[in-house]
Design a protein around this motif. Sequence first.
Motif, PDB file in Angstrom:
ATOM      1  N   ASP A 124       0.844  -1.203   0.000  1.00 11.23           N
ATOM      2  CA  ASP A 124       0.000   0.000   0.000  1.00 11.23           C
ATOM      3  C   ASP A 124       0.876   1.249   0.000  1.00 11.23           C
ATOM      4  O   ASP A 124       1.894   1.310   0.680  1.00 11.23           O
ATOM      5  CB  ASP A 124      -0.911   0.039   1.225  1.00 11.23           C
ATOM      6  N   VAL A 125       0.473   2.258  -0.761  1.00 11.79           N
ATOM      7  CA  VAL A 125       1.217   3.521  -0.817  1.00 11.79           C
ATOM      8  C   VAL A 125       0.956   4.294   0.476  1.00 11.79           C
ATOM      9  O   VAL A 125      -0.190   4.511   0.867  1.00 11.79           O
ATOM     10  CB  VAL A 125       0.806   4.357  -2.038  1.00 11.79           C
ATOM     11  N   LEU A 126       2.044   4.700   1.145  1.00 13.78           N
ATOM     12  CA  LEU A 126       1.943   5.441   2.397  1.00 13.78           C
ATOM     13  C   LEU A 126       2.112   6.942   2.198  1.00 13.78           C
ATOM     14  O   LEU A 126       1.516   7.733   2.909  1.00 13.78           O
ATOM     15  CB  LEU A 126       3.016   4.948   3.381  1.00 13.78           C
ATOM     16  N   CYS A 127       2.972   7.327   1.242  1.00 16.92           N
ATOM     17  CA  CYS A 127       3.265   8.732   1.008  1.00 16.92           C
ATOM     18  C   CYS A 127       3.992   8.858  -0.324  1.00 16.92           C
ATOM     19  O   CYS A 127       4.221   7.868  -1.007  1.00 16.92           O
ATOM     20  CB  CYS A 127       4.140   9.301   2.136  1.00 16.92           C
ATOM     21  N   VAL A 128       4.348  10.085  -0.660  1.00 13.76           N
ATOM     22  CA  VAL A 128       5.130  10.373  -1.860  1.00 13.76           C
ATOM     23  C   VAL A 128       6.328  11.205  -1.421  1.00 13.76           C
ATOM     24  O   VAL A 128       6.191  12.096  -0.575  1.00 13.76           O
ATOM     25  CB  VAL A 128       4.294  11.152  -2.902  1.00 13.76           C
TER      26      VAL A 128
END
Length: 159
Positions: free
Chosen positions: A114-118
């Motif tokens: 899952d993407v947490l941040c950029v």
Amino acid sequence: MDLKEIQNLIKFVSNSGVAEVKLETGDIKITIKTTLEGNAPEITYVQQAPVAQALPQAPVAAAPAAAPAATPAAADDSSKYVTIKSPIIGTFYRKPSPDKSPFVEVGANVGKGDVLCVIEAMKLFNEIESEISGKIVKILVDDMSPVEFDQPLFLVDPS
């Protein structure tokens, strides 16, 4: 093709209004995709080395970010938590764009991948994915803050 040539190519494609450019020269393949909204281009950089000879990998701005390191936290109070750390230097963003909601909040359950941040580095936006499944316990960095390599970003409870 050296880093300066790649950077010039990225600038040229960004300003040209072209949606996608693919370039293959010898053992190097570069794909640059842009969007109409004016977002930063998405760059894929692949350098294929012959099997018998490994080429040294120099850091290149167009290379996709590696997965973040997940290591146990050192604090006594949070020894059961896993720390998600920054794999690169850049600017931390909690949202995919200013008008969108954050990727994760404290208390959110996340899965592996899952993407947490950029993290923005040299005008490239790198999605940082979770290496574990669990619950976000704490977000350790403020939105739009600079981060260093290996800086803790999130505490995750894997239980």
